[in-house]
Design a protein around this motif. Structure first.
Motif, mmCIF file in Angstrom:
data_model
loop_
_atom_site.group_PDB
_atom_site.id
_atom_site.type_symbol
_atom_site.label_atom_id
_atom_site.label_comp_id
_atom_site.label_asym_id
_atom_site.label_seq_id
_atom_site.Cartn_x
_atom_site.Cartn_y
_atom_site.Cartn_z
ATOM 1 N N VAL A 115 25.341 32.237 19.056
ATOM 2 C CA VAL A 115 25.985 30.921 19.151
ATOM 3 C C VAL A 115 25.852 30.167 17.832
ATOM 4 O O VAL A 115 26.816 29.548 17.354
ATOM 5 N N THR A 116 24.685 30.232 17.225
ATOM 6 C CA THR A 116 24.463 29.546 15.949
ATOM 7 C C THR A 116 25.356 30.111 14.855
ATOM 8 O O THR A 116 26.010 29.357 14.110
ATOM 9 N N ASN A 117 25.386 31.426 14.735
ATOM 10 C CA ASN A 117 26.204 32.055 13.693
ATOM 11 C C ASN A 117 27.687 31.749 13.898
ATOM 12 O O ASN A 117 28.415 31.475 12.933
ATOM 13 N N ARG A 118 28.131 31.812 15.141
ATOM 14 C CA ARG A 118 29.536 31.535 15.430
ATOM 15 C C ARG A 118 29.884 30.090 15.086
ATOM 16 O O ARG A 118 30.931 29.812 14.478
ATOM 17 N N TYR A 119 29.028 29.181 15.456
ATOM 18 C CA TYR A 119 29.273 27.757 15.197
ATOM 19 C C TYR A 119 29.301 27.485 13.694
ATOM 20 O O TYR A 119 30.184 26.776 13.196
ATOM 21 N N ASN A 120 28.348 28.053 12.978
ATOM 22 C CA ASN A 120 28.295 27.842 11.526
ATOM 23 C C ASN A 120 29.482 28.496 10.820
ATOM 24 O O ASN A 120 30.060 27.924 9.883
ATOM 25 N N ASP A 121 29.856 29.703 11.252
ATOM 26 C CA ASP A 121 30.997 30.385 10.637
ATOM 27 C C ASP A 121 32.285 29.595 10.850
ATOM 28 O O ASP A 121 33.132 29.506 9.949
ATOM 29 N N HIS A 122 32.438 29.017 12.028
ATOM 30 C CA HIS A 122 33.635 28.213 12.294
ATOM 31 C C HIS A 122 33.633 26.964 11.425
ATOM 32 O O HIS A 122 34.680 26.556 10.888
ATOM 33 N N GLY A 123 32.483 26.354 11.265
ATOM 34 C CA GLY A 123 32.393 25.158 10.438
ATOM 35 C C GLY A 123 32.688 25.436 8.977
ATOM 36 O O GLY A 123 33.203 24.571 8.256
ATOM 37 N N GLU B 69 41.251 26.685 16.180
ATOM 38 C CA GLU B 69 40.733 25.327 16.283
ATOM 39 C C GLU B 69 39.353 25.277 16.933
ATOM 40 O O GLU B 69 38.576 24.364 16.673
ATOM 41 N N GLU B 70 39.065 26.228 17.787
ATOM 42 C CA GLU B 70 37.810 26.215 18.527
ATOM 43 C C GLU B 70 36.877 27.321 18.038
ATOM 44 O O GLU B 70 37.317 28.411 17.672
ATOM 45 N N ALA B 71 35.593 27.010 18.053
ATOM 46 C CA ALA B 71 34.604 27.999 17.615
ATOM 47 C C ALA B 71 34.404 29.091 18.657
ATOM 48 O O ALA B 71 34.142 30.247 18.318
ATOM 49 N N THR C 117 41.388 20.244 30.926
ATOM 50 C CA THR C 117 41.289 19.433 32.140
ATOM 51 C C THR C 117 39.962 18.682 32.218
ATOM 52 O O THR C 117 39.824 17.743 32.996
ATOM 53 N N ARG C 118 38.995 19.118 31.431
ATOM 54 C CA ARG C 118 37.681 18.478 31.457
ATOM 55 C C ARG C 118 37.712 17.135 30.742
ATOM 56 O O ARG C 118 37.031 16.191 31.154
ATOM 57 N N GLY C 119 38.450 17.067 29.659
ATOM 58 C CA GLY C 119 38.564 15.813 28.926
ATOM 59 C C GLY C 119 37.488 15.596 27.881
ATOM 60 O O GLY C 119 37.482 14.571 27.200
ATOM 61 N N TYR C 120 36.577 16.518 27.735
ATOM 62 C CA TYR C 120 35.523 16.396 26.720
ATOM 63 C C TYR C 120 34.988 17.790 26.422
ATOM 64 O O TYR C 120 35.276 18.758 27.135
ATOM 65 N N HIS C 121 34.203 17.892 25.346
ATOM 66 C CA HIS C 121 33.631 19.167 24.934
ATOM 67 C C HIS C 121 32.109 19.103 25.030
ATOM 68 O O HIS C 121 31.504 18.076 24.733
ATOM 69 N N TYR C 122 31.530 20.213 25.412
ATOM 70 C CA TYR C 122 30.074 20.306 25.424
ATOM 71 C C TYR C 122 29.568 20.694 24.041
ATOM 72 O O TYR C 122 30.195 21.475 23.327
ATOM 73 N N SER C 123 28.425 20.158 23.685
ATOM 74 C CA SER C 123 27.776 20.530 22.431
ATOM 75 C C SER C 123 27.118 21.903 22.581
ATOM 76 O O SER C 123 26.833 22.364 23.697
ATOM 77 N N VAL C 124 26.877 22.548 21.440
ATOM 78 C CA VAL C 124 26.158 23.827 21.474
ATOM 79 C C VAL C 124 24.742 23.650 22.015
ATOM 80 O O VAL C 124 24.088 24.630 22.390
ATOM 81 N N LEU C 125 24.283 22.411 22.101
ATOM 82 C CA LEU C 125 22.948 22.157 22.649
ATOM 83 C C LEU C 125 22.831 22.591 24.099
ATOM 84 O O LEU C 125 21.723 22.862 24.576
ATOM 85 N N GLU D 160 17.450 29.367 11.993
ATOM 86 C CA GLU D 160 18.790 28.785 11.873
ATOM 87 C C GLU D 160 19.192 28.064 13.154
ATOM 88 O O GLU D 160 19.820 26.993 13.106
ATOM 89 N N ALA D 161 18.849 28.640 14.291
ATOM 90 C CA ALA D 161 19.171 27.994 15.567
ATOM 91 C C ALA D 161 18.412 26.677 15.711
ATOM 92 O O ALA D 161 18.970 25.676 16.185
#
Length: 223
Positions: free
Chosen positions: A82-90, A97-99, A156-164, A201-202
């Motif tokens: 999850v950390t690597n994917r999030y950082n690579d997307h950033g 558009e989405e990680a 449909t959710r209207g918001y995004h969850y954090s990687v936390l 890193e995580a």
């Protein structure tokens, strides 16, 4: 002569009384022996039961130690992915558009705990601090499992969850359990050291995300 007869009569009377009490004394002595024997057997049974409970508790701890070690590695793997994917997307290394997408989430499959559900009724045999630590670890693990699908965007959710939602319980499961594993090893009479799993890193990403949330909360409070 009169004195001798009197003494003989007293002896005969005393012997008669003793003879009449002989049955009662024998019964009392037998009852006392029965009570002593019962108490001794009760003590032996309690010691045997305590030994059996301890052996059962040791078997439970040994089995859960093995399962927790494997699940801990899986939580570390999830946190790294999850950390690597999030950082690579950033950093723009991943298109889109989405990680996180459905295909990536398929890589985050976690195994079902098998031994813990089967042995949950035995956890009560363990020392309270150890039992609480076991429940806490499996709670973190289930939170990781529940959080993985939340990484996927849903209009449909209207918001995004954090990687936390995944990183926090995953890191807690990995970094918080070594003292528990050490206690478990000691409980079964072994000296084992928990495997060192690097999540630097995580942990850095977790701190960054938590700091961002704190700043956002402070900004809303100020406004």
């Amino acid at each position: 002569m009169h004195i001798v007869i009197s003494t003989g009569q007293e002896a005969a009377s005393w012997y008669g009384e003793l003879k009449s009490w002989q049955g009662a004394l024998g019964s009392l002595f037998g009852f006392v022996l029965l009570i002593v024997g019962a108490l001794y057997n009760f003590r032996l049974n309690r010691r045997r039961d305590a030994l059996l409970r301890h052996e059962e508790a040791q078997s439970t701890v040994s089995a859960l130690y093995a399962e927790m070690t494997l699940l801990r590695r899986e939580c570390a793997r999830i946190a790294r992915l999850v950390t690597n994917r999030y950082n690579d997307h950033g950093l723009g290394r991943i298109r889109g558009e989405e990680a996180f997408d459905r295909h990536f989430l398929e890589m985050l499959t976690l195994p079902e705990p098998v031994l813990y559900p089967a042995l949950a009724s035995k956890v009560g045999l363990l020392p309270p601090d150890l039992a609480l630590a076991l429940v806490s670890f499996y709670s973190d693990f289930e939170e990781v499992r529940a959080g993985i699908p939340m990484l996927l965007s849903d209009e449909t959710r209207g918001y995004h969850y954090s990687v936390l939602v995944v990183l926090r319980p995953a890191i807690d499961a990995v970094q918080g359990v070594p003292p528990t594993l050490d206690k478990m090893a000691s409980f079964v009479g072994k000296t084992l050291n928990a495997e060192q799993l690097d999540l630097a890193e995580a942990e850095a990403l977790r701190s960054e995300e938590e700091e961002g949330f704190e700043q956002a909360r402070a900004g809303r409070t100020t406004n």
